[in-house]
Design an enzyme around this catalytic site. Structure first.
Site, PDB file in Angstrom:
ATOM      1  N   GLY A 102     -39.404  18.811 -35.934  1.00  0.00           N
ATOM      2  CA  GLY A 102     -38.740  17.685 -35.281  1.00  0.00           C
ATOM      3  C   GLY A 102     -39.657  16.954 -34.308  1.00  0.00           C
TER       4      GLY A 102
ATOM      5  N   TYR B 293     -21.164  17.999 -31.707  1.00  0.00           N
ATOM      6  CA  TYR B 293     -22.520  18.291 -31.252  1.00  0.00           C
ATOM      7  C   TYR B 293     -22.510  18.677 -29.774  1.00  0.00           C
ATOM      8  CZ  TYR B 293     -27.267  17.406 -29.557  1.00  0.00           C
ATOM      9  OH  TYR B 293     -28.491  17.525 -28.939  1.00  0.00           O
TER      10      TYR B 293
ATOM     11  N   ILE C  12     -39.762  23.089 -35.213  1.00  0.00           N
ATOM     12  CA  ILE C  12     -41.174  22.645 -35.177  1.00  0.00           C
ATOM     13  C   ILE C  12     -41.373  21.335 -35.947  1.00  0.00           C
ATOM     14  CG2 ILE C  12     -41.848  24.020 -37.244  1.00  0.00           C
ATOM     15  CD1 ILE C  12     -44.079  23.675 -34.156  1.00  0.00           C
TER      16      ILE C  12
ATOM     17  N   HIS D 173     -34.686  11.217 -25.210  1.00  0.00           N
ATOM     18  CA  HIS D 173     -36.120  10.931 -25.154  1.00  0.00           C
ATOM     19  C   HIS D 173     -36.608  10.582 -26.550  1.00  0.00           C
ATOM     20  CE1 HIS D 173     -35.356  15.280 -25.227  1.00  0.00           C
ATOM     21  NE2 HIS D 173     -36.353  15.342 -26.107  1.00  0.00           N
TER      22      HIS D 173
ATOM     23  N   GLU E 123     -25.705  15.095 -23.677  1.00  0.00           N
ATOM     24  CA  GLU E 123     -24.438  14.903 -24.403  1.00  0.00           C
ATOM     25  C   GLU E 123     -23.369  15.860 -23.899  1.00  0.00           C
ATOM     26  OE1 GLU E 123     -23.261  12.727 -27.152  1.00  0.00           O
ATOM     27  OE2 GLU E 123     -24.758  11.679 -25.979  1.00  0.00           O
TER      28      GLU E 123
ATOM     29  N   SER F 158     -28.518  19.456 -23.574  1.00  0.00           N
ATOM     30  CA  SER F 158     -28.507  17.997 -23.756  1.00  0.00           C
ATOM     31  C   SER F 158     -27.566  17.293 -22.780  1.00  0.00           C
ATOM     32  CB  SER F 158     -28.048  17.697 -25.183  1.00  0.00           C
ATOM     33  OG  SER F 158     -27.652  16.352 -25.312  1.00  0.00           O
TER      34      SER F 158
ATOM     35  N   ASP G 181     -39.604  16.739 -30.993  1.00  0.00           N
ATOM     36  CA  ASP G 181     -40.044  17.514 -29.827  1.00  0.00           C
ATOM     37  C   ASP G 181     -40.944  18.674 -30.238  1.00  0.00           C
ATOM     38  OD1 ASP G 181     -38.335  15.783 -28.599  1.00  0.00           O
ATOM     39  OD2 ASP G 181     -37.129  17.306 -27.588  1.00  0.00           O
TER      40      ASP G 181
END
Ligand code: NDP
Ligand code: GDR
Length: 326
Positions: A11, A151, A9, A181, A129, A127, A13
């Protein structure tokens, strides 16, 4: 009134998603970690109606308590160690939070839902990634995953675990494969915000140069406000599924620098930029460009903010904040 629980929360996004859900009339709960999280004040200021619960993705019982105390209809798992460069230096912690943390929250939701595993809808923040050394251009839901960092490997684990819980237990679990994003709320460790803040400082005479890593990498950058809308749309579908969310455009770090500097009237930007191996990665993701046809067709989702508008929005926000003395 539906109820949602958001991990991550504090972060970028988490904040946009909380705003979106509150505007839709949701009761919104967030999981916050740490005994004195410095970002708690930000959450309380920007989204004061969010109810916060102490918890950590590495601590199953704390997640169980957050579910018991919030009784959500929808759970959005946005919490992660999310900085790719950091993940090589702290591979174990990254695997624990970004990988195994997904298992913890899935298991907590499954146990809490009891006899009706589909009654709590679940979103996993996967992601681009995961595509890493890309095996197909552009990348879509069926593209072979080839992660290039601890990651990325952790996100692949969380992605497949989400699919596995959907298939094993009939959970309404969706995985959003989101491409990069950004926004004025982006953490300053990420390249877009690092550039927007440095360019703003250079324009205001507060700094002279910016030290960068690889300028050739290409990313498909969109606006975070558009992307959280896609998360919500996934959970409104009759069944859980996986969706690529992207703009379908790719730009290099050089292009990012060109747009940001040109916006403040600096055309000879190379004299302000120095490269340093310190910011190079052990393995790079060279090219990302997504194919979001499925999201467009099934979710009716489309990005609204294009690359130049995104970059100039971020530079303008940093100039305004610095001028205001923030
Ligand atoms: P941020 O880095 O801004 O936020 C990460 C969040 O995770 C923070 O709220 C952080 O809280 C929380 N967190 C970290 N460790 C833990 C933990 N042990 N337990 C619970 N929460 C924890 O990321 P974004 O908002 O940009 O991204 C949201 C999610 O989407 C992440 O999972 C990210 O990996 C993923 N993603 C992001 C993309 C992007 O371009 N932004 C693209 C694709 C996926 P704290 O304040 O305590 O540190
Ligand atoms: P990324 O984002 O690794 O794609 O992960 P980041 O902005 O950190 O890097 C993008 C590209 O820019 C290059 N680069 C630099 N990056 C940073 N941070 N700092 C620099 O000085 C610099 N110079 C060049 C990088 O090498 C890279 O190629 C983000 C995160 O939000 C993840 O959590 C998310 O999953 C993915 O986006 C999609």
């Amino acid at each position: 009134m539906p109820t949602a629980l958001i991990t991550g929360i504090t972060g970028q996004d988490g904040l946009y998603l909380a705003e979106l859900l509150l505007a839709k009339g949701y009761e919104v709960h967030g999981v916050i970690r740490g005994q004195n999280n410095p970002r708690r004040e930000l959450v309380e200021r920007l989204v004061p109606d969010v109810r916060l619960h102490n918890g950590d993705l590495t601590d199953l019982s704390s997640l169980m308590r957050a579910l018991r105390d919030s009784e959500p209809d929808e759970v959005y798992n946005l919490g992660a160690v999310s900085f790719v460069a950091y993940s090589w230096e702290n591979a174990f912690v990254t695997s624990d939070v970004t990988g195994l943390g997904v298992l913890n929250i899935l298991e907590a939701v499954r146990l809490h839902a009891g006899d009706d595993p589909g009654r709590i809808r679940f979103y996993q923040a996967s992601s681009s990634e995961m595509f890493g050394k890309v095996q197909q251009v552009p990348q879509s839901e069926g593209t072979l995953l080839w992660p290039r960092s601890p990651y990325g490997v952790s996100k692949v684990y969380g992605h497949y675990m989400t699919i596995n819980y959907r298939e094993s237990y009939g959970m309404h679990a969706s995985s959003g494969i989101l491409f990069n994003h950004e926004s004025p709320r982006r953490g300053e460790e990420f390249v877009t915000r690092k550039v927007s803040k440095a360019v703003a400082k250079i324009k205001l005479g507060m700094q002279d140069e910016i030290v960068m890593g690889n300028l050739d990498a290409r990313r498909d950058w969109g606006f975070a406000g558009d992307y959280v809308e896609a998360m919500w749309r996934m959970l409104q579908q009759p069944e859980g599924d996986d969706y690529v969310i992207s703009t379908g455009e790719t730009h290099s770090i050089e292009e990012l620098l060109t747009v940001a500097f040109t916006h403040v009237g600096i055309t000879d930007w190379r004299s302000h930029v120095r490269q340093d191996p310190r910011f190079m990665r052990p393995a790079e993701v060279d090219l990302l460009i997504g194919d979001a046809t499925k999201a467009r067709t099934k979710l009716g989702w489309e990005p609204k903010v294009a690359f130049e508008e995104l970059v100039t929005m971020m530079v303008d926000a940093d100039v305004a904040a610095l001028e205001a003395g923030w």
